[in-house]
Design an enzyme around this catalytic site. Structure first.
Site, PDB file in Angstrom:
ATOM      1  N   ARG A 107     -32.880  55.205  91.005  1.00 49.80           N
ATOM      2  CA  ARG A 107     -33.579  54.555  89.912  1.00 49.80           C
ATOM      3  C   ARG A 107     -33.346  55.370  88.646  1.00 49.80           C
ATOM      4  NH1 ARG A 107     -39.958  53.209  89.930  1.00 49.80           N
ATOM      5  NH2 ARG A 107     -40.090  55.454  89.674  1.00 49.80           N
ATOM      6  N   THR A 111     -34.849  53.762  82.341  1.00 51.71           N
ATOM      7  CA  THR A 111     -35.027  52.300  82.367  1.00 51.71           C
ATOM      8  C   THR A 111     -35.797  51.837  83.602  1.00 51.71           C
ATOM      9  OG1 THR A 111     -33.007  51.962  83.647  1.00 51.71           O
ATOM     10  CG2 THR A 111     -32.771  52.029  81.240  1.00 51.71           C
ATOM     11  N   ASP A 203     -42.711  61.620  94.604  1.00 46.78           N
ATOM     12  CA  ASP A 203     -41.305  61.231  94.747  1.00 46.78           C
ATOM     13  C   ASP A 203     -40.870  61.452  96.207  1.00 46.78           C
ATOM     14  OD1 ASP A 203     -38.394  61.446  94.853  1.00 46.78           O
ATOM     15  OD2 ASP A 203     -38.498  61.269  92.669  1.00 46.78           O
ATOM     16  N   ASP A 206     -37.552  63.510  96.849  1.00 45.37           N
ATOM     17  CA  ASP A 206     -37.715  64.946  96.574  1.00 45.37           C
ATOM     18  C   ASP A 206     -38.563  65.617  97.650  1.00 45.37           C
ATOM     19  OD1 ASP A 206     -36.158  64.901  94.334  1.00 45.37           O
ATOM     20  OD2 ASP A 206     -37.822  64.801  92.910  1.00 45.37           O
TER      21      ASP A 206
HETATM   22  C1  PRP Z   1     -37.153  55.881  95.047  1.00 48.82           C
HETATM   23  C2  PRP Z   1     -37.548  55.203  96.333  1.00 48.82           C
HETATM   24  C3  PRP Z   1     -37.010  53.821  96.146  1.00 48.82           C
HETATM   25  C4  PRP Z   1     -37.205  53.584  94.670  1.00 48.82           C
HETATM   26  C5  PRP Z   1     -38.410  52.723  94.474  1.00 48.82           C
HETATM   27  O1  PRP Z   1     -35.830  56.258  95.087  1.00 48.82           O
HETATM   28  O2  PRP Z   1     -37.075  55.852  97.464  1.00 48.82           O
HETATM   29  O3  PRP Z   1     -35.648  53.667  96.513  1.00 48.82           O
HETATM   30  O4  PRP Z   1     -37.411  54.869  94.067  1.00 48.82           O
HETATM   31  O5  PRP Z   1     -38.570  52.395  93.156  1.00 48.82           O
HETATM   32  P1  PRP Z   1     -38.411  50.913  92.616  1.00 48.82           P
HETATM   33  O6  PRP Z   1     -39.155  50.025  93.556  1.00 48.82           O
HETATM   34  O7  PRP Z   1     -39.063  50.983  91.254  1.00 48.82           O
HETATM   35  O8  PRP Z   1     -36.955  50.578  92.527  1.00 48.82           O
HETATM   36  P2  PRP Z   1     -35.140  57.100  93.916  1.00 48.82           P
HETATM   37  O9  PRP Z   1     -34.552  56.189  92.889  1.00 48.82           O
HETATM   38  O10 PRP Z   1     -36.102  58.131  93.413  1.00 48.82           O
HETATM   39  O11 PRP Z   1     -33.902  57.776  94.636  1.00 48.82           O
HETATM   40  P3  PRP Z   1     -33.868  58.870  95.802  1.00 48.82           P
HETATM   41  O12 PRP Z   1     -34.331  58.193  97.053  1.00 48.82           O
HETATM   42  O13 PRP Z   1     -32.441  59.260  95.846  1.00 48.82           O
HETATM   43  O14 PRP Z   1     -34.777  60.001  95.421  1.00 48.82           O
HETATM   44  N1  URA Z   2     -40.167  56.293  93.888  1.00 50.94           N
HETATM   45  C1  URA Z   2     -40.855  57.255  94.535  1.00 50.94           C
HETATM   46  O1  URA Z   2     -40.263  58.076  95.265  1.00 50.94           O
HETATM   47  N2  URA Z   2     -42.186  57.308  94.373  1.00 50.94           N
HETATM   48  C2  URA Z   2     -42.856  56.432  93.595  1.00 50.94           C
HETATM   49  O2  URA Z   2     -44.088  56.533  93.495  1.00 50.94           O
HETATM   50  C3  URA Z   2     -42.112  55.432  92.941  1.00 50.94           C
HETATM   51  C4  URA Z   2     -40.775  55.380  93.106  1.00 50.94           C
END
Ligand code: PRP
Ligand code: URA
Length: 212
Positions: A107, A111, A203, A206
């Site tokens: 994400r 944006t 997150d 993370d």
């Molecule tokens: C997080 C989570 C989802 C997304 C959810 O991933 O694991 O994939 O955000 O958010 P959304 O519903 O608003 O799209 P992230 O983009 O942080 O990537 P990561 O798993 O690599 O940390």
């Molecule tokens: N992605 C995450 O990992 N946590 C949130 O709360 C939203 C998006």
């Protein structure tokens, strides 16, 4: 015409208890990882409840009889990278023969829109039962784009499985893909101004991988 999918919160006491453990900001990487997998395993039991069965003949030590066996092609687990990876082993405990496809998506922090960077799926997606997994359904952008990518490759029977959902994400995913079933361990209150789920668990990627 495909039928309308459902939204279900799987609030078994064990799932609620374990989710509270990982919501705690003091839960470390090792415990977070273990408990995410445990919750995923418990959820898989419910998510697979309507898997199709067929009659098969089996010879017991006593007689030959006709009983039920899972029908059709194998389940495919599709984690949305990275955080979805944290749920795969738990589901494989229950469905060890499942295949695993991957959708890489992150994400954009400005944006909040998802950016796709990798897709690798098994063959014959049109005849498979697919569990898309990601701990977090926030705005819904990542889930929507992942399901788009799967449908583009012929997938039809799709279930989305997350730990924590925001009402905004459920609404957006149901609007974009009304045919898929959505399962969550909890439906939280809302998104904050940074697109994080409140109260949420922070997150997920993370916390699973010890990054910041
Ligand atoms: C997080 C989570 C989802 C997304 C959810 O991933 O694991 O994939 O955000 O958010 P959304 O519903 O608003 O799209 P992230 O983009 O942080 O990537 P990561 O798993 O690599 O940390
Ligand atoms: N992605 C995450 O990992 N946590 C949130 O709360 C939203 C998006």
């Amino acid at each position: 015409m495909s039928s309308l999918g459902k939204f279900e919160v799987l609030d078994h006491p064990l799932i609620q208890h374990k989710l509270t453990i990982i919501r705690d900001k003091n839960c470390g990487t090792r415990e977070f990882r273990e408990v995410v997998n445990e919750i995923a395993e418990l959820m898989a039991y419910e998510v697979s409840r309507d898997m199709p069965l067929e009659d098969v003949q089996v010879e017991t030590p006593i007689t030959v009889t006709t009983k039920k066996s899972l029908a059709g092609k194998k389940v495919v687990i599709v984690p949305i990278l990275r955080a979805g990876l944290g749920m795969v082993d738990g589901i494989l405990e229950l469905i060890p023969a499942a295949k695993v496809g991957h959708v890489g998506m992150y994400r954009d922090e400005e944006t909040l829109k998802p950016v796709e960077y990798f897709v690798k799926m098994p063959e014959n997606m049109e005849s498979r039962e697919i569990f898309v997994v990601d701990p977090m359904l926030a705005t819904g952008g990542s889930a929507i784009m992942a399901v788009d990518a799967l449908k583009k490759r012929g997938a039809v029977a799709i279930k989305f499985v997350c730990l924590v959902a925001a009402p905004e994400g459920v609404k957006a995913l149901r609007a974009a893909h009304p045919d898929i079933d959505i399962f969550a361990a909890a439906l939280d209150d809302k998104l904050n101004e940074n697109g994080y789920i409140v109260p949420g668990l922070g997150d997920a990627g993370d916390r699973l991988f010890g990054t910041k």
